[in-house]
Design an enzyme around this catalytic site. Sequence first.
Site, PDB file in Angstrom:
ATOM      1  N   ASP A   7     -51.699  59.423  47.391  1.00 32.89           N
ATOM      2  CA  ASP A   7     -51.112  58.199  47.954  1.00 32.89           C
ATOM      3  C   ASP A   7     -52.160  57.116  48.185  1.00 32.89           C
ATOM      4  O   ASP A   7     -52.023  56.307  49.098  1.00 32.89           O
ATOM      5  CB  ASP A   7     -50.368  58.497  49.270  1.00 32.89           C
ATOM      6  N   GLU A   8     -53.190  57.070  47.330  1.00 30.30           N
ATOM      7  CA  GLU A   8     -54.270  56.100  47.529  1.00 30.30           C
ATOM      8  C   GLU A   8     -54.002  54.751  46.857  1.00 30.30           C
ATOM      9  O   GLU A   8     -54.777  53.813  47.028  1.00 30.30           O
ATOM     10  CB  GLU A   8     -55.599  56.652  46.975  1.00 30.30           C
ATOM     11  N   HIS A  60     -45.681  57.287  42.598  1.00 31.74           N
ATOM     12  CA  HIS A  60     -46.415  56.065  42.870  1.00 31.74           C
ATOM     13  C   HIS A  60     -45.553  54.859  42.539  1.00 31.74           C
ATOM     14  O   HIS A  60     -44.624  54.931  41.744  1.00 31.74           O
ATOM     15  CB  HIS A  60     -47.752  56.022  42.123  1.00 31.74           C
ATOM     16  N   THR A  94     -43.265  70.370  47.840  1.00 29.64           N
ATOM     17  CA  THR A  94     -42.214  69.370  47.629  1.00 29.64           C
ATOM     18  C   THR A  94     -40.921  70.003  47.141  1.00 29.64           C
ATOM     19  O   THR A  94     -39.896  69.331  47.059  1.00 29.64           O
ATOM     20  CB  THR A  94     -42.657  68.316  46.589  1.00 29.64           C
ATOM     21  N   VAL A 111     -43.369  58.361  48.441  1.00 27.64           N
ATOM     22  CA  VAL A 111     -42.460  57.887  47.387  1.00 27.64           C
ATOM     23  C   VAL A 111     -41.532  59.009  46.940  1.00 27.64           C
ATOM     24  O   VAL A 111     -40.341  58.805  46.715  1.00 27.64           O
ATOM     25  CB  VAL A 111     -43.267  57.352  46.180  1.00 27.64           C
ATOM     26  N   THR A 153     -40.994  62.186  48.578  1.00 26.38           N
ATOM     27  CA  THR A 153     -40.293  62.933  49.628  1.00 26.38           C
ATOM     28  C   THR A 153     -39.725  62.052  50.731  1.00 26.38           C
ATOM     29  O   THR A 153     -38.815  62.473  51.439  1.00 26.38           O
ATOM     30  CB  THR A 153     -41.251  63.942  50.289  1.00 26.38           C
ATOM     31  N   GLY A 154     -40.268  60.843  50.905  1.00 24.82           N
ATOM     32  CA  GLY A 154     -39.851  59.984  52.004  1.00 24.82           C
ATOM     33  C   GLY A 154     -40.456  60.395  53.335  1.00 24.82           C
ATOM     34  O   GLY A 154     -40.193  59.771  54.368  1.00 24.82           O
ATOM     35  N   ALA A 189     -42.973  60.842  56.423  1.00 25.86           N
ATOM     36  CA  ALA A 189     -44.003  60.020  57.052  1.00 25.86           C
ATOM     37  C   ALA A 189     -45.368  60.640  56.789  1.00 25.86           C
ATOM     38  O   ALA A 189     -45.546  61.847  56.913  1.00 25.86           O
ATOM     39  CB  ALA A 189     -43.744  59.920  58.551  1.00 25.86           C
ATOM     40  N   SER A 209     -58.583  46.210  46.472  1.00 29.12           N
ATOM     41  CA  SER A 209     -57.176  45.806  46.429  1.00 29.12           C
ATOM     42  C   SER A 209     -56.756  45.304  47.809  1.00 29.12           C
ATOM     43  O   SER A 209     -56.989  45.972  48.814  1.00 29.12           O
ATOM     44  CB  SER A 209     -56.299  46.987  46.012  1.00 29.12           C
TER      45      SER A 209
END
Length: 427
Positions: free
Chosen positions: A13-14, A41, A130, A299, A301-302, A304, A413
């Site tokens: 998740d980078e 992603h 997952t 993205v 699994t939703g 937190a 970024s």
Amino acid sequence: MSAFVVLGAQWGDEGKGKMTDYLAETADVVVRFQGGNNAGHTVVVGDKEYKLHLVPSGILYEDKINVLGNGVVIDPKALFEEINYLEDLGVKVTKEKLKVSDRAQLIMPYHRILDGLKEKARGKNDIGTTGKGIGPAYTDKAERSGIRVCDLMHKDVFEEKLRQNINDKNELIRLYGGEELDFDKIFEEYNAYADRMRPYVTDISVIIYDEMKKNKNVLFEGAQGSLLDIDYGTYPYVTSSSTVAGGVCTGAGVGPTAITGAVGIAKAYTTRVGKGPFPTELLDEMGEKLREKGHEYGVTTGRARRCGWLDLVILKSTARISGLTSFVVTKIDTLAGFDKIKVCTGYEFDGKVIDYFPASLEDLAKCKPVYEEFDGWDDSIADARSYEELPENAKIYLKKIEEFTDTKISIVSVGPKRDQTIVVGEI
């Protein structure tokens, strides 16, 4: 010709999707070399947002070859759902644009079922899978009972291998208290997938080799992150494949001398989804602030994401193991508005300070992060388009990353869009 590896330098998740998309602009071939549809992603192009899980990010360009390597485990159902999703958004997915390795392993329905049943059986010792069947598919690959894409292309071979697997897996499913699978139903379903998949299937190592001989640029796109690597991650809270740069060689059929560089994507703070050690995790209001400001929800699994300060010990380890030639630092815009920002420069362990990542989870549990504190900045940097436009304190923060890891930063970024990208130096 360049052959660059882009990989996550933390726990996933980078921001690899955005950066791979950005770097793909100058690439001719984009290759996934490991993982499956457990990765997710988001790529933002103009006012459109694309959520990808399996298909390489280069698919958003008309003139790129996109490759799913032999190191990827492919769920045909998920693949065609993603292709349909892309085509509904106006993205063409042709046999010229997408190539699927004939040596890649298939994810079967029993893999997904066993993934869930085994995780449930672990109880409080669950590993946070997952549930996509990734681990069981790699297990079958290792014990040589897996079904490959090339098997699916031959109906009689597929029938024989599927029948054997259904017999074996139904015994396991019964053991875990699950409902047995029907051979005929799966056989019919996957034969339909075979017909649709056939135009995409090829020996991808030959494709990549031939493109390199033509001096084409190849981008190898990693999934998940380096700390989820099966060998160098926080085992057993890891994925089932090699997420470090070395995974390219076996996962895409490329020799090590062909790779010209490796870029690590690192978030300006640290996040993790699911269980597992996380030395710099913030369980207070600061962690919640990072989560909300950074929109830290998975993205795929939703779920937190757990949030914490930047851990430079992790980045130093990743740079060493993958031989990183540079870092790309993402989401530094999220840190705007923090009075003080901390980074971890070591761990207190058994009365001394160490700057490496222990293999043992028991040892890691004893480690307490040693922090260095930096002054924050108030101004939003989302509109910055050059390094000079960044606040001085942000530059000091970035310089610390370079000095500690002995690895330069090539890109910063400052937001999710393509144009929110500052090129600092050569990759």
